[in-house]
Design an enzyme around this catalytic site. Sequence first.
Site, PDB file in Angstrom:
ATOM      1  N   CYS A   1       0.807  -1.224   0.000  1.00  0.00           N
ATOM      2  CA  CYS A   1       0.000   0.000   0.000  1.00  0.00           C
ATOM      3  C   CYS A   1       0.839   1.272   0.000  1.00  0.00           C
ATOM      4  O   CYS A   1       0.374   2.332  -0.414  1.00  0.00           O
ATOM      5  CB  CYS A   1      -0.958   0.006   1.191  1.00  0.00           C
ATOM      6  SG  CYS A   1      -2.073  -1.413   1.216  1.00  0.00           S
TER       7      CYS A   1
ATOM      8  N   HIS B   1      -3.603   7.158   1.866  1.00  0.00           N
ATOM      9  CA  HIS B   1      -3.959   5.806   1.451  1.00  0.00           C
ATOM     10  C   HIS B   1      -5.373   5.517   1.936  1.00  0.00           C
ATOM     11  O   HIS B   1      -5.710   5.761   3.092  1.00  0.00           O
ATOM     12  CB  HIS B   1      -2.975   4.803   2.050  1.00  0.00           C
ATOM     13  CG  HIS B   1      -3.394   3.390   1.903  1.00  0.00           C
ATOM     14  ND1 HIS B   1      -3.795   2.860   0.695  1.00  0.00           N
ATOM     15  CD2 HIS B   1      -3.488   2.375   2.813  1.00  0.00           C
ATOM     16  CE1 HIS B   1      -4.116   1.584   0.856  1.00  0.00           C
ATOM     17  NE2 HIS B   1      -3.940   1.271   2.140  1.00  0.00           N
TER      18      HIS B   1
ATOM     19  N   ASN C   1     -10.091  -0.243  -0.664  1.00  0.00           N
ATOM     20  CA  ASN C   1      -8.633  -0.195  -0.556  1.00  0.00           C
ATOM     21  C   ASN C   1      -8.030  -0.786  -1.821  1.00  0.00           C
ATOM     22  O   ASN C   1      -8.106  -1.989  -2.059  1.00  0.00           O
ATOM     23  CB  ASN C   1      -8.197  -0.993   0.682  1.00  0.00           C
ATOM     24  CG  ASN C   1      -6.694  -0.961   0.911  1.00  0.00           C
ATOM     25  OD1 ASN C   1      -5.924  -0.573   0.049  1.00  0.00           O
ATOM     26  ND2 ASN C   1      -6.278  -1.396   2.092  1.00  0.00           N
TER      27      ASN C   1
END
Length: 323
Positions: free
Chosen positions: A114, A250, A280
Amino acid sequence: MMIRSVILGTGSALPVRRVSNAELAETVDTTDEWIVERTGIRFRHIAGPDETTATLAADACKAALGAAGKSAQDVDLIVLATATPDQTFPSSATKVQAMLGIDDCVAFDVAAVCSGFLYALQVADSMIRAGAHKCALVIGAETFSRILDWEDRTTCVLFGDGAGAVLLEAQDSADSDGRGVLATKLHADGRHNELLYVDGGPSTTGTVGKVRMKGREVFRHAVTNLASVMGESLALAGFTPDQVDWVVPHQANARILDATARKLGLAPGKVVVTVDQHANTSAASVPLALDTAVRDGRIQPGQLIVLEAMGGGFTWGASVIRF
């Protein structure tokens, strides 16, 4: 006079299929209310058979090139962040290079999950500042749906697929506060592997594996680490949180976004949130959110923005940019 990496254009790409929580609840033991309350997620995009990390990345790059008014032939560097490459090798970056019709440029992948886009941005920025390259495509692209265990309701509801890209150009700047990447701070701590990982790989199981996560522990580390690294990067660039126009985080969980903003004393209205629409998307989430906020007019040239992310490893980082 100094060389600065300036963002000339942003772009993104999402798979055609958009899946709501209600649709997901038809096959997974969950509900829309449960997902929204705990994560803020309402929709995610899932790649079809003909959509891959590389095809999404190439589409995002075309959009970024178009926004920048540049040709693919201007590009001399491609850095693609992904945890879900099309193949073990060669890199998905070289596939993107071929799709864009570029005969020769430096192209490679970066793996930091990520945080991957922040790592890729730092790598490209360093190469540009060193004078080795003048025009770079920096990409975050993922097809996380390929590595989800669809029987594990604690993880499969969290992720989606997509890609985002920025076009960086080397520009001379006499102003220490001029446009471009001003400061980036990165971290990694491999002691936390078992909290967020994929249970497979070429060297261990010979399989791709599936995502495994201990959500509560990840949440705790995320809030602490993200607030800390944002403070570090701002101090490195010579700014304070109250001077920031936008934070582009993020997009893992709405509660993490809220808690991190509170820890830094940032107004919620300064935080770009797309997790409700995209879920996500790992390395793609920061550039996807950035492109969304640029295209809807929120982020304007000259504004001070902070990008931040944390992912498996753990890896985490933040970048301060004068857009």
